[in-house]
Motif scaffolding. Structure first.
Motif, PDB file in Angstrom:
ATOM      1  N   ILE A  66      86.334 -12.774 -65.985  1.00  0.00           N
ATOM      2  CA  ILE A  66      86.271 -13.221 -64.588  1.00  0.00           C
ATOM      3  C   ILE A  66      87.193 -14.416 -64.314  1.00  0.00           C
ATOM      4  N   PRO A  67      87.228 -15.449 -65.183  1.00  0.00           N
ATOM      5  CA  PRO A  67      88.060 -16.622 -64.854  1.00  0.00           C
ATOM      6  C   PRO A  67      89.561 -16.408 -65.027  1.00  0.00           C
ATOM      7  N   THR A  68      89.966 -15.285 -65.595  1.00  0.00           N
ATOM      8  CA  THR A  68      91.382 -15.099 -65.918  1.00  0.00           C
ATOM      9  C   THR A  68      92.271 -15.154 -64.681  1.00  0.00           C
ATOM     10  N   LEU A  69      91.897 -14.413 -63.643  1.00  0.00           N
ATOM     11  CA  LEU A  69      92.705 -14.399 -62.424  1.00  0.00           C
ATOM     12  C   LEU A  69      92.705 -15.761 -61.737  1.00  0.00           C
ATOM     13  N   ALA A  70      91.561 -16.446 -61.804  1.00  0.00           N
ATOM     14  CA  ALA A  70      91.498 -17.784 -61.212  1.00  0.00           C
ATOM     15  C   ALA A  70      92.454 -18.729 -61.932  1.00  0.00           C
ATOM     16  N   GLY A  71      92.515 -18.608 -63.249  1.00  0.00           N
ATOM     17  CA  GLY A  71      93.454 -19.432 -64.002  1.00  0.00           C
ATOM     18  C   GLY A  71      94.895 -19.123 -63.642  1.00  0.00           C
ATOM     19  N   MET A  72      95.188 -17.839 -63.443  1.00  0.00           N
ATOM     20  CA  MET A  72      96.539 -17.451 -63.039  1.00  0.00           C
ATOM     21  C   MET A  72      96.883 -18.021 -61.665  1.00  0.00           C
ATOM     22  N   GLN A  73      95.915 -17.992 -60.743  1.00  0.00           N
ATOM     23  CA  GLN A  73      96.182 -18.523 -59.410  1.00  0.00           C
ATOM     24  C   GLN A  73      96.397 -20.029 -59.448  1.00  0.00           C
ATOM     25  N   LEU A  74      95.580 -20.727 -60.235  1.00  0.00           N
ATOM     26  CA  LEU A  74      95.737 -22.181 -60.322  1.00  0.00           C
ATOM     27  C   LEU A  74      97.113 -22.545 -60.868  1.00  0.00           C
ATOM     28  N   MET A  75      97.560 -21.821 -61.876  1.00  0.00           N
ATOM     29  CA  MET A  75      98.887 -22.112 -62.428  1.00  0.00           C
ATOM     30  C   MET A  75      99.992 -21.725 -61.451  1.00  0.00           C
ATOM     31  N   ALA A  76      99.750 -20.695 -60.633  1.00  0.00           N
ATOM     32  CA  ALA A  76     100.738 -20.331 -59.614  1.00  0.00           C
ATOM     33  C   ALA A  76     100.877 -21.435 -58.573  1.00  0.00           C
ATOM     34  N   LEU A  77      99.770 -22.133 -58.318  1.00  0.00           N
ATOM     35  CA  LEU A  77      99.795 -23.218 -57.334  1.00  0.00           C
ATOM     36  C   LEU A  77     100.348 -24.512 -57.912  1.00  0.00           C
ATOM     37  N   THR A  78     100.024 -24.790 -59.166  1.00  0.00           N
ATOM     38  CA  THR A  78     100.374 -26.091 -59.744  1.00  0.00           C
ATOM     39  C   THR A  78     101.577 -26.045 -60.676  1.00  0.00           C
ATOM     40  N   LYS A  85     104.802 -15.051 -68.595  1.00  0.00           N
ATOM     41  CA  LYS A  85     104.167 -14.788 -69.887  1.00  0.00           C
ATOM     42  C   LYS A  85     103.436 -16.019 -70.417  1.00  0.00           C
ATOM     43  N   LYS A  86     103.925 -17.217 -70.071  1.00  0.00           N
ATOM     44  CA  LYS A  86     103.240 -18.433 -70.483  1.00  0.00           C
ATOM     45  C   LYS A  86     101.924 -18.580 -69.726  1.00  0.00           C
ATOM     46  N   LYS A  87     101.956 -18.310 -68.420  1.00  0.00           N
ATOM     47  CA  LYS A  87     100.731 -18.367 -67.619  1.00  0.00           C
ATOM     48  C   LYS A  87      99.720 -17.340 -68.119  1.00  0.00           C
ATOM     49  N   PHE A  88     100.216 -16.162 -68.416  1.00  0.00           N
ATOM     50  CA  PHE A  88      99.353 -15.082 -68.892  1.00  0.00           C
ATOM     51  C   PHE A  88      98.679 -15.473 -70.205  1.00  0.00           C
ATOM     52  N   ALA A  89      99.450 -16.050 -71.119  1.00  0.00           N
ATOM     53  CA  ALA A  89      98.908 -16.434 -72.424  1.00  0.00           C
ATOM     54  C   ALA A  89      97.841 -17.516 -72.286  1.00  0.00           C
ATOM     55  N   ILE A  90      98.098 -18.515 -71.447  1.00  0.00           N
ATOM     56  CA  ILE A  90      97.136 -19.602 -71.262  1.00  0.00           C
ATOM     57  C   ILE A  90      95.863 -19.096 -70.593  1.00  0.00           C
ATOM     58  N   ALA A  91      96.019 -18.213 -69.609  1.00  0.00           N
ATOM     59  CA  ALA A  91      94.856 -17.697 -68.886  1.00  0.00           C
ATOM     60  C   ALA A  91      93.923 -16.904 -69.787  1.00  0.00           C
ATOM     61  N   PHE A  92      94.462 -16.330 -70.866  1.00  0.00           N
ATOM     62  CA  PHE A  92      93.645 -15.481 -71.733  1.00  0.00           C
ATOM     63  C   PHE A  92      93.144 -16.199 -72.985  1.00  0.00           C
ATOM     64  N   ILE A  93      93.359 -17.502 -73.085  1.00  0.00           N
ATOM     65  CA  ILE A  93      92.871 -18.234 -74.259  1.00  0.00           C
ATOM     66  C   ILE A  93      91.352 -18.159 -74.353  1.00  0.00           C
ATOM     67  N   HIS A  94      90.678 -18.501 -73.266  1.00  0.00           N
ATOM     68  CA  HIS A  94      89.207 -18.482 -73.285  1.00  0.00           C
ATOM     69  C   HIS A  94      88.643 -17.075 -73.468  1.00  0.00           C
ATOM     70  N   PRO A  95      89.134 -16.055 -72.748  1.00  0.00           N
ATOM     71  CA  PRO A  95      88.622 -14.701 -72.992  1.00  0.00           C
ATOM     72  C   PRO A  95      88.795 -14.235 -74.431  1.00  0.00           C
ATOM     73  N   ILE A  96      89.903 -14.623 -75.059  1.00  0.00           N
ATOM     74  CA  ILE A  96      90.122 -14.220 -76.453  1.00  0.00           C
ATOM     75  C   ILE A  96      89.097 -14.886 -77.368  1.00  0.00           C
ATOM     76  N   ILE A  97      88.833 -16.181 -77.126  1.00  0.00           N
ATOM     77  CA  ILE A  97      87.825 -16.889 -77.926  1.00  0.00           C
ATOM     78  C   ILE A  97      86.457 -16.231 -77.757  1.00  0.00           C
ATOM     79  N   CYS A  98      86.101 -15.929 -76.504  1.00  0.00           N
ATOM     80  CA  CYS A  98      84.812 -15.284 -76.240  1.00  0.00           C
ATOM     81  C   CYS A  98      84.733 -13.912 -76.891  1.00  0.00           C
ATOM     82  N   THR A  99      85.828 -13.179 -76.847  1.00  0.00           N
ATOM     83  CA  THR A  99      85.845 -11.846 -77.450  1.00  0.00           C
ATOM     84  C   THR A  99      85.618 -11.924 -78.952  1.00  0.00           C
TER      85      THR A  99
END
Length: 210
Positions: A66-78, A85-99
């Motif tokens: 769920i938070p992945t897209l929100a992370g992508m949007q925040l990085m798109a804004l800031t 690919k850098k934004k994508f990698a950072i956004a998926f850090i937490h999902p990978i840990i949870c997985t």
């Protein structure tokens, strides 16, 4: 598989009207969920174990990402200058840990043979199943950990539900606050009205799925 289980439950109810209404998941400090399937006895227990672990992991994935897209949007804004690919990698850090945590936790839902026998005995008594009814048991125990190699059910529960659920939603709340903060000043920057509207609409869409 879900449709087949519903059919089995319906047939059980017709044969024994009170069965469904007396099914509980917590029985004698055991967390038990039973699986009925026409293929039980024809396909090895190991395959059902793998399917159960996969289904449990998929249940957790409903909120892990769920938070992945929100992370992508925040990085798109800031951080608009960052590469995708850098934004994508950072956004998926937490999902990978949870997985990883989930994958390590779901095998704990498969009981040892000793606990499985105890869970079968408890389920047959509580659910009033016939002696010839075949079903598989999964879950854990909070009282007879000696039968389950010392494994407490709360450990499995924390790994595949509590940890990913709480951390994912906590991350989502933080991201929503940060996105809202940046959206307030977004219109004052050099962006088109259409882009600003799309960002706001995307923000609202994410709020609706939390």
């Amino acid at each position: 598989g879900c449709i087949l289980n519903l059919i089995i439950f319906y047939l059980l109810r017709k044969a024994r009207h009170d069965t469904l209404f007396r099914i509980h998941v917590f029985l004698d400090c055991h967390f038990i969920f039973v699986i009925f399937n026409p293929l039980i006895g024809q396909i090895s227990k190991e395959i059902f174990d793998l399917l159960t672990m996969l289904a449990s992991a998929l249940c957790s994935s409903m909120f892990i990402f769920i938070p992945t897209l929100a992370g992508m949007q925040l990085m798109a804004l800031t951080k608009p200058h960052w590469e995708p690919k850098k934004k994508f990698a950072i956004a998926f850090i937490h999902p990978i840990i949870c997985t990883i945590v989930v994958v390590l936790s779901v095998p704990l839902l498969v009981p040892t043979s000793a606990l499985d026998q105890e869970m079968e005995r408890t389920a047959r008594v509580k659910f009033d199943f016939d002696d010839d009814l075949l079903f598989y048991r999964y879950g854990g125990t909070m009282s007879r950990t000696d039968l389950n190699e010392g494994r407490h059910f709360l450990v499995a529960l924390s790994g595949f539900i509590i940890f990913p659920y709480t951390t994912s939603h906590a991350e989502m709340v933080v991201l929503m606050i940060l996105i809202f903060k940046h959206l307030r000043s977004f219109r004052s920057e050099i962006v088109s009205e259409k882009t600003a509207k799309l960002q706001n609409d995307f923000f609202i869409m994410q709020l609706m799925q939390v």
